[in-house]
Design a protein around this motif. Structure first.
Motif, PDB file in Angstrom:
ATOM      1  N   UNK A 151       6.419  -9.652  -7.669  1.00 43.71           N
ATOM      2  CA  UNK A 151       7.006  -9.465  -6.343  1.00 43.71           C
ATOM      3  C   UNK A 151       5.992  -8.875  -5.367  1.00 43.71           C
ATOM      4  N   UNK A 152       5.259  -7.856  -5.803  1.00 42.66           N
ATOM      5  CA  UNK A 152       4.299  -7.215  -4.916  1.00 42.66           C
ATOM      6  C   UNK A 152       3.096  -8.106  -4.654  1.00 42.66           C
ATOM      7  N   UNK A 153       2.764  -8.980  -5.597  1.00 43.79           N
ATOM      8  CA  UNK A 153       1.645  -9.888  -5.367  1.00 43.79           C
ATOM      9  C   UNK A 153       1.966 -10.895  -4.270  1.00 43.79           C
ATOM     10  N   UNK A 154       3.251 -11.230  -4.126  1.00 40.99           N
ATOM     11  CA  UNK A 154       3.675 -12.168  -3.094  1.00 40.99           C
ATOM     12  C   UNK A 154       4.023 -11.475  -1.785  1.00 40.99           C
ATOM     13  N   UNK A 155       4.251 -10.157  -1.829  1.00 43.15           N
ATOM     14  CA  UNK A 155       4.648  -9.418  -0.623  1.00 43.15           C
ATOM     15  C   UNK A 155       3.843  -8.119  -0.517  1.00 43.15           C
ATOM     16  N   UNK A 156       2.545  -8.218  -0.336  1.00 46.92           N
ATOM     17  CA  UNK A 156       1.723  -7.000  -0.244  1.00 46.92           C
ATOM     18  C   UNK A 156       2.002  -6.236   1.052  1.00 46.92           C
ATOM     19  N   UNK A 157       1.809  -4.931   0.983  1.00 38.36           N
ATOM     20  CA  UNK A 157       1.980  -4.082   2.165  1.00 38.36           C
ATOM     21  C   UNK A 157       0.679  -4.086   2.950  1.00 38.36           C
ATOM     22  N   UNK A 158       0.751  -4.462   4.223  1.00 40.83           N
ATOM     23  CA  UNK A 158      -0.422  -4.517   5.079  1.00 40.83           C
ATOM     24  C   UNK A 158      -0.534  -3.255   5.923  1.00 40.83           C
ATOM     25  N   UNK A 159      -1.661  -3.112   6.583  1.00 43.35           N
ATOM     26  CA  UNK A 159      -1.853  -1.970   7.469  1.00 43.35           C
ATOM     27  C   UNK A 159      -0.856  -1.990   8.624  1.00 43.35           C
ATOM     28  N   UNK A 160      -0.487  -3.179   9.056  1.00 45.23           N
ATOM     29  CA  UNK A 160       0.503  -3.292  10.132  1.00 45.23           C
ATOM     30  C   UNK A 160       1.853  -2.740   9.686  1.00 45.23           C
ATOM     31  N   UNK A 161       2.225  -3.021   8.449  1.00 43.40           N
ATOM     32  CA  UNK A 161       3.496  -2.513   7.926  1.00 43.40           C
ATOM     33  C   UNK A 161       3.475  -0.989   7.824  1.00 43.40           C
TER      34      UNK A 161
END
Length: 294
Positions: free
Chosen positions: A242-252
């Motif tokens: 799940x995290x590989x498909x939805x990484x947390x970016x600096x914008x988030x």
């Protein structure tokens, strides 16, 4: 030919796949939910909570949630309001200036109790609709991504995912039972208010029976797949798909931090300055002047 689905199932509803809310990472959506869940607790002025409630309705519209689905929560809104006002009527509070509005025997109607009941009511309704909005626009998958983004232990997120999945199944079973009754000709609109409450309590028997059956099915399914509730496999950390498909970016991270800072600034206005206390309510001030003849 495959048919493209336009709607996706959330925990308590359906939302279009192209909903603008999905431009935000699940972590940002969770932060919004937590903030909107705490803001009304720091607000006593009913006008502010009403504006907050209007903002939540605006989020429903922005996210393209069908507002007709909110009708099912109207009995709850009415019941909560009735319970709060009756409680403050028979058990008036001592806070605030006591102004007797009406007396019938031993029952006394004080203005300060009614005003506080109004404050509490809109506070609870604002919290209720904030929760409805979040669970109407997020799937179990979205919540798991959000909590794993916060580095929650795998076992906790695994248990949370099963609980959320059970909640969604519970709501589906409830809808199936209602449709089955309607297909047999049952019309609950003819029942009295007390009759509707009694009829609703009868739903609990088949719903709990179905829930027990679902738990057993899930348990058997996990066992047959050889599922191990651990974030490690053979001593190695389990890959997080799940995290590989939805990484947390600096914008988030920036959005989340900005929302938290706004929340802290908002709360500090009440904690250190009492900006949102009932004494600063324009409606309360105007009514007090009218009652005192000033």
């Amino acid at each position: 030919m495959a048919v493209e689905r336009k709607m996706q199932k959330t925990i308590i509803g359906f939302v279009p796949y192209q909903s603008p809310i999905y431009a935000l990472h699940p972590l940002v959506r969770l932060v919004i939910f937590l903030v909107t869940g705490f803001i009304p607790l720091f607000v006593e002025i009913p006008e502010v909570n009403i504006l907050f409630l209007i903002a939540i309705i605006g989020l429903f519209i922005y996210s393209k949630v069908d507002l007709k689905k909110l009708k099912m929560y109207m009995p709850m809104v009415f019941t909560v309001g009735l319970f709060i006002f009756v409680t403050y009527l028979f058990f008036p509070i001592a806070k605030g200036e006591k102004i007797l509005l009406y007396q019938l025997g031993a029952v006394k109607l004080y203005y300060n109790s009614i005003m506080w009941a109004t404050c509490i009511y809109f506070r609870i309704i604002a919290l209720l609709f904030a929760s409805i909005f979040y669970f109407s626009t997020n799937r179990e998958r979205d919540m798991l991504i959000a909590f794993r983004s916060l580095k929650m232990p795998f076992v906790a997120t695994y248990f949370l995912g099963l609980s959320l999945r059970a909640t969604g199944i519970f709501m589906e079973d409830y809808q199936i039972i209602r449709e089955a009754e309607q297909a047999r000709g049952l019309d609950v609109s003819d029942l009295s208010f007390v009759g509707k409450i009694k009829h609703f309590s009868m739903y609990m028997i088949p719903l709990f029976t179905l829930s027990i059956r679902r738990c057993e099915e899930i348990s058997v399914g996990l066992y047959s797949k050889g599922t191990v509730i651990s974030n490690k496999i053979d001593g190695r950390k389990r890959p997080d798909y799940l995290m590989s498909k939805n990484p947390v970016t600096q914008k988030d991270i920036f959005y989340s931090a900005a929302i938290v800072l706004f929340f802290l600034a908002f709360c500090s206005l009440q904690v250190f300055g009492g900006v949102f206390s009932l004494d600063n309510s324009p409606i309360n001030i105007a009514i007090l002047k009218l009652l005192k003849g000033g």
